[in-house]
Design an enzyme around this catalytic site. Structure first.
Site, PDB file in Angstrom:
ATOM      1  N   GLY A  13       0.844  -1.198   0.000  1.00  0.00           N
ATOM      2  CA  GLY A  13       0.000   0.000   0.000  1.00  0.00           C
ATOM      3  C   GLY A  13       0.870   1.234   0.000  1.00  0.00           C
ATOM      4  O   GLY A  13       1.904   1.277   0.686  1.00  0.00           O
ATOM      5  N   ALA A  83      -0.699  -6.812  -3.932  1.00  0.00           N
ATOM      6  CA  ALA A  83      -0.348  -8.057  -3.242  1.00  0.00           C
ATOM      7  C   ALA A  83      -1.564  -8.965  -3.340  1.00  0.00           C
ATOM      8  O   ALA A  83      -2.690  -8.517  -3.117  1.00  0.00           O
ATOM      9  CB  ALA A  83      -0.021  -7.777  -1.784  1.00  0.00           C
ATOM     10  N   CYS A 165     -15.727   6.544   8.453  1.00  0.00           N
ATOM     11  CA  CYS A 165     -15.116   7.790   8.009  1.00  0.00           C
ATOM     12  C   CYS A 165     -16.122   8.928   8.206  1.00  0.00           C
ATOM     13  O   CYS A 165     -16.582   9.536   7.240  1.00  0.00           O
ATOM     14  CB  CYS A 165     -14.729   7.619   6.545  1.00  0.00           C
ATOM     15  N   GLY A 317      -6.153  10.269   8.119  1.00  0.00           N
ATOM     16  CA  GLY A 317      -4.869  10.322   7.432  1.00  0.00           C
ATOM     17  C   GLY A 317      -3.754  10.653   8.401  1.00  0.00           C
ATOM     18  O   GLY A 317      -2.676  10.039   8.384  1.00  0.00           O
ATOM     19  N   CYS A 352      -8.583  17.236  13.087  1.00  0.00           N
ATOM     20  CA  CYS A 352      -9.541  17.015  12.018  1.00  0.00           C
ATOM     21  C   CYS A 352     -10.128  18.350  11.588  1.00  0.00           C
ATOM     22  O   CYS A 352     -10.585  19.129  12.429  1.00  0.00           O
ATOM     23  CB  CYS A 352     -10.630  16.079  12.549  1.00  0.00           C
ATOM     24  N   LYS A 394      -7.767  24.112   5.579  1.00  0.00           N
ATOM     25  CA  LYS A 394      -7.821  22.894   4.736  1.00  0.00           C
ATOM     26  C   LYS A 394      -7.165  23.157   3.371  1.00  0.00           C
ATOM     27  O   LYS A 394      -6.413  22.320   2.867  1.00  0.00           O
ATOM     28  CB  LYS A 394      -9.272  22.450   4.571  1.00  0.00           C
TER      29      LYS A 394
END
Ligand SMILES: Cc1cc2nc3c(=O)[nH]c(=O)nc-3n(C[C@H](O)[C@H](O)[C@H](O)COP(=O)(O)OP(=O)(O)OC[C@H]3O[C@@H](n4cnc5c(N)ncnc54)[C@H](O)[C@@H]3O)c2cc1C
Length: 412
Positions: A13, A83, A165, A317, A352, A394
């Site tokens: 990843g 993978a 999420c 993230g 956040c 942001k």
């Protein structure tokens, strides 16, 4: 030069967790050691900006960059393949084209599988709702939004049971509302928010500071009906049926689906839990496989409290990158005898930013998974700020992150 024999670290990843881990491991180890990264995608996508794509505010080129040149420059081998299976006893990863890659240390950062199939009619692949969880879905959501503008009606945004999420669905909600208001469609396009959270502003974490009050206040001011504790029974063309019987009509809907681990990891014996997430200890190492680490959404993290409707733990993230850095340090320490680092999951902090189109809310909290209270009885610190600075923060972060990450910098 160290007397340690050359070793190979494989990273599965290459997004927030995997790329951070690969770059950090590379920094910690001298060039005799190999670092190899696998990912079926050949570009990095700044996923937080996907919330703007449906409205044409971002194009793919604005928020992506190719992986190969970066890894080439950093002395990391990039295998642009998925993978397919991990043989934990043989220390081997087989790839989608049948290649076999041996490893001494493995880091799993394969993110989520979007489990649309768990709810009939959910999702853009054969269903009726949209998603902004990956680039292809966000592009399709733009086509759906364009159709909505030609033929507007009610809008439903939310997170399904088993999704985790929550921040993304709130951000998308606020941006949808902003766009509807700009287009003068408020009267014909009422917006409803559905969520598996037990209360609005819970975020799968039991709330952050006074997030419940802030989020409820935001929704009230915008005239959005919020339905917490909701579980979707079925989606049909133009309507969502909730468990309990309520039916919500929609002309446009974006629902974050249930999350699971990717099949390759779930199906690899001895690696993951039944849902496909990798168990980890305080070093982000597999408790039973000392040569395997995991970071990001691929990790198995139990919710801090049980909820009536299943609500996953958000692994943002920023949290994913923290996990990756700790795991990378510990992999390097295993290989070269350096210092290990422990970071109990309960001590992860989170920042956040919930963008709302022209303003928003910033949350900053320590020990987000500590059940709301420290062992010594004190409450973890949490700060919540609302206003236009959230939107500007942001935007600035997007630019900063993309330009620094393209050069292989991992600090933020
Ligand atoms: C719309 C949206 C907005 C968001 N906004 C924010 C925000 O503002 N702030 C924030 O902190 N977080 C945000 N998040 C959350 C953030 O995007 C995730 O926390 C982050 O992407 C997790 O990183 P990850 O590396 O664990 O997984 P992912 O980003 O999902 O990456 C997994 C990678 O693994 C690869 N992969 C999958 N299967 C395989 C395989 N078999 N072999 C090899 N590779 C494989 C994938 O191609 C992918 O590149 C948002 C999420 C969404 C959906």
């Amino acid at each position: 030069m160290s007397s340690v024999s050359p070793q190979r670290v494989a990273v599965l990843g290459s997004s927030f967790a995997g790329m951070t881990a690969a770059l950090e491991v590379r920094k910690h180890l001298d060039e005799r050691h190999e670092v190899v990264v696998l990912d079926p995608r050949d570009h990095f996508t700044f996923i937080p900006s996907l919330i703007w794509m449906p409205f044409g505010a971002r194009k793919a080129d604005d928020i992506t960059f190719p992986l190969a040149p970066l890894y080439d420059k950093k002395g990391i081998e990039f295998v642009n393949e998925a993978a397919a299976r991990v043989d934990v006893d043989g220390h081997t990863v087989s790839t989608s084209t049948g290649r076999s890659i041996d490893y001494d240390k493995l880091l799993v950062a394969t993110g989520p599988r979007l489990a649309f199939e768990k709810i009939p009619g959910l999702g853009p692949e054969g269903g009726f709702t949209q998603s902004v969880c990956n680039l292809e879905h966000a592009e399709r959501a733009q086509e759906a939004w364009d159709r909505f503008l030609e033929n507007p009606g009610p809008v439903v945004v939310g997170t399904a049971q088993g999704g985790s999420c929550f921040g993304a669905s709130y951000e998308f909600l606020f941006n949808v509302h902003h766009r509807i208001r700009k287009a003068g469609l408020e009267k014909v396009a009422p917006v409803t928010f559905i969520s598996s959270e037990p209360f609005l502003g819970h975020f799968g974490l039991g709330g952050v500071g006074d997030s419940a009050k802030r989020v409820e206040g935001f929704l009230e001011r915008l005239g959005i009906e919020g339905i917490p504790n909701s579980s979707i029974k079925e989606v049909r063309d133009g309507e969502i049926e909730l468990d309990g019987g309520r039916v919500l009509p929609f002309a446009f809907s974006m629902i974050v689906p249930p999350f699971a681990g990717v099949d390759a990891i779930r199906e690899s014996e001895g690696l993951a839990n039944p849902v496909g997430f990798v168990p980890i200890d305080d070093r982000f190492r597999h408790p039973d496989q000392p040569d395997i680490y995991a970071a990001g959404v691929a990790t198995a993290i139990a919710p801090p409290e049980s909820t009536e409707v299943p609500a996953g733990v958000p692994k943002t993230g920023q949290m994913s990158e923290t996990m990756a850095k700790v795991a990378a340090q510990n992999i390097a320490a295993d290989l070269t005898g350096g210092k290990h680092r422990d970071l109990p999951i309960a001590e992860l902090s989170a920042i956040c930013v919930l963008d709302a189109g022209n303003n928003g809310i910033i949350f900053k909290a320590d020990n987000v998974l500590s059940h709301g209270i420290y062992a010594n009885g004190e409450e973890p610190s949490a700060r919540v700020m609302a206003g236009p600075q959230a939107h500007w923060a942001k935007l600035a972060f997007e630019r900063y992150f993309l330009s620094s990450r393209k050069r292989g910098m991992t600090a933020f």
